[in-house]
Enzyme design. Structure first.
Site, mmCIF file in Angstrom:
data_model
loop_
_atom_site.group_PDB
_atom_site.id
_atom_site.type_symbol
_atom_site.label_atom_id
_atom_site.label_comp_id
_atom_site.label_asym_id
_atom_site.label_seq_id
_atom_site.Cartn_x
_atom_site.Cartn_y
_atom_site.Cartn_z
ATOM 1 C CG ASN A 24 -1.851 1.111 1.328
ATOM 2 O OD1 ASN A 24 -1.795 2.053 0.527
ATOM 3 N ND2 ASN A 24 -2.738 1.054 2.302
ATOM 4 C CE LYS A 28 -0.445 2.749 6.613
ATOM 5 N NZ LYS A 28 -1.822 3.195 6.471
ATOM 6 N NE ARG A 79 -6.098 1.706 -0.325
ATOM 7 C CZ ARG A 79 -6.114 2.871 0.310
ATOM 8 N NH1 ARG A 79 -5.028 3.349 0.867
ATOM 9 N NH2 ARG A 79 -7.228 3.561 0.382
ATOM 10 C CG HIS A 113 -12.975 3.586 2.754
ATOM 11 N ND1 HIS A 113 -13.729 4.562 3.370
ATOM 12 C CD2 HIS A 113 -11.684 3.865 3.043
ATOM 13 C CE1 HIS A 113 -12.929 5.394 4.006
ATOM 14 N NE2 HIS A 113 -11.665 4.986 3.819
ATOM 15 C CG ASN A 131 -8.256 10.255 10.397
ATOM 16 O OD1 ASN A 131 -9.028 10.929 11.092
ATOM 17 N ND2 ASN A 131 -7.124 10.734 9.927
ATOM 18 N N GLY A 132 -10.709 8.419 7.694
ATOM 19 C CA GLY A 132 -11.632 8.603 6.571
ATOM 20 C C GLY A 132 -12.853 7.733 6.862
ATOM 21 N NE ARG A 142 -10.519 13.033 2.853
ATOM 22 C CZ ARG A 142 -10.224 11.734 2.934
ATOM 23 N NH1 ARG A 142 -11.118 10.867 3.390
ATOM 24 N NH2 ARG A 142 -9.045 11.304 2.548
ATOM 25 C CG MET A 181 -14.772 8.513 18.548
ATOM 26 S SD MET A 181 -15.691 10.066 18.381
ATOM 27 C CE MET A 181 -16.145 10.080 16.658
ATOM 28 N NE ARG A 182 -7.730 6.208 20.327
ATOM 29 C CZ ARG A 182 -6.793 5.598 19.620
ATOM 30 N NH1 ARG A 182 -6.294 4.472 20.046
ATOM 31 N NH2 ARG A 182 -6.338 6.117 18.503
ATOM 32 C CB VAL A 211 -14.559 5.466 14.671
ATOM 33 C CG1 VAL A 211 -15.772 5.909 15.478
ATOM 34 C CG2 VAL A 211 -13.489 6.561 14.655
ATOM 35 C CD GLU A 267 -9.090 -1.087 4.052
ATOM 36 O OE1 GLU A 267 -8.664 -0.811 5.203
ATOM 37 O OE2 GLU A 267 -9.376 -0.229 3.214
#
Ligand code: ADP
Length: 412
Positions: free
Chosen positions: A18, A25, A101, A190, A221-222, A251, A293-294, A341, A394
């Site tokens: 990726n 990655k 990817r 995605h 995050n997206g 975003r 979010m944490r 999340v 993924e």
């Protein structure tokens, strides 16, 4: 470059790459049993402080190297060295293929594709609609081809799963000639995750994917939502770019496009400044300064009003999409939460489903509180619609699609 798609049957490993603009990655998987042999990440490529973190999973412990890596070629060579040190070198006859990817496959690529010169040319033609992502993906592919020119390289596209969307869901209601001249339509992203999760949910319900209708909520995050009918995507929330749809970490998601004209005319902002504002400084971070979010939950627990508002805006948008996709599908068998999340934030799942009881949706508080890396149901038994948490994977999906293609090649 033409690649030889016939592999010896004992070649069961797939390297998944990726490639981002300054990072790579990677995961090496054995498709015999889906086991991960090694995972890793190179970041800050092109800087003095490039860093490689490599974890060979059979032996545990991570190794880290910090050394300047001028480009993707240097980075991939370093990855190859690390793999070789574990006896997992890229020259191994056990390596069946490299799966890449690729973010944007446009309309042409609706399935994983063995990369040829023609395929590369098409991925390049799509750069104007994916200026941040496709160039990095292309660099990654070229580098991997140079390392193993004899090996099949496969592109797995983020957009592919969404190519089944009906035309009326993919079209923006703008002038058709202008849209077609500039390839403006809704592509969605995605897709690898939406494909994987919608299939796993069917398995969790003990059903064939062709029998179930699922709303998948990929909240990382997206973030994006999709409506999947019998295994085929019929709508998704991201559009021409990943900016459309849900409120995300940085975003905005959906806004009135006239906000852009207003920022230009009234605030005097340039197109590039607005691009950065909407993609990098909006969403949760724009609303409250945090995109994790944490941290937002910690702030809410401490009585922080801005964090509360950011959470409420996020949930309100999520609920609107659940309602919209319920209407699009007509009958829903499951709603599935996934990504950082979706997999971890129980309060987000609870808030998104609360109030939707009339739609047959409910969350069991105890099941929702369970922390687990396994796919699981969090709805009470009486609920008409299952609510599930399905950790996305993924890389496994890319590896599986790559391996299937090189093991059972189909005409392209
Ligand atoms: P991406 O792949 O889009 O970068 P991820 O799917 O890894 O994103 O999700 C990252 C996000 O997941 C973080 O920004 C954070 O908001 C959220 N997250 C991760 N762990 C937790 C957790 N335990 N509780 C709440 N949110 C979490």
């Amino acid at each position: 470059m033409t690649t030889n798609a016939t592999r010896p049957t004992d070649a069961t490993r797939v390297l998944v790459l990726n490639s981002g603009s300054s990072s790579v990655k990677y995961q090496l998987l054995d498709m015999h049993d889906g086991a991960r042999l090694a995972v890793g990440l190179v970041e800050r490529i092109g800087e003095e402080t490039s860093r490689l973190v490599h974890t060979p999973l059979r032996d545990g412990g991570s190794r880290e190297r910090t050394a300047p890596m001028a480009d993707h070629e240097a980075a991939l060579k370093a990855v190859a060295d690390e793999l070789a040190a574990d006896g997992l070198g890229l020259d191994s006859p056990e390596l069946a293929a490299i799966g890449h990817r690729v973010v944007h496959g446009g309309l042409k690529f609706s399935a994983p594709t063995v990369i040829t010169d023609e395929v590369m040319a098409e991925i390049e033609r799509l750069v104007p609609v994916a200026p941040l992502h496709n160039p990095a993906n292309i660099t990654g592919i070229r580098t991997a081809q140079a390392l193993r020119p004899d090996l099949p390289q496969v592109a797995v596209f983020d957009t592919a799963f969404h190519t089944t969307m009906p035309e009326y869901a993919a079209r923006y209601a703008i002038d058709v000639e202008t849209a077609d001249a500039h390839r403006i339509r809704r592509y969605g992203f995605h897709g690898t995750s939406h494909a994987y999760v919608s299939r796993r949910v069917a398995g969790l319900l003990g059903k064939d994917p062709a029998e179930v209708n699922v709303i998948v909520l990929h909240l990382g995050n997206g973030a994006s939502a999709s409506a999947v009918a019998g295994g085929r995507c019929v709508d998704t929330s991201m559009g021409l770019t990943p900016l459309e749809g849900l409120v995300m970490g940085t975003r905005s998601g959906d806004i009135d496009p006239a906000v852009v004209f207003h920022l230009e005319r009234v605030a005097g902002m340039s197109t590039d400044e607005i691009d950065v504002l909407l993609n990098k400084k909006s969403g949760l971070v724009g609303l409250c300064g945090d995109n994790d979010m944490r941290e937002i939950q910690r702030r809410i627990d401490g009585g922080d009003e801005r964090a509360r508002l950011a959470f409420d805006v996020y949930i309100h948008r999520l609920k609107k999409y659940i309602g919209a996709y319920y209407a699009v599908l007509g009958r829903v068998d499951a709603v599935a939460f996934t990504a950082g999340v979706g997999e971890n934030a129980a309060p987000v799942r609870e808030a998104a489903i609360t109030g939707l009881e009339e739609l047959g949706l409910a969350v069991d508080a105890d099941l929702n509180a369970v922390r687990s890396g396994e796919p699981r149901l969090i709805s009470p038994e009486y609920a008409r619609v299952a609510v599930a948490v399905v950790p996305t994977d993924e890389e496994l999906e890319i590896a599986q699609q790559t391996y299937s293609l090189v093991t059972f090649p189909v005409d392209q």
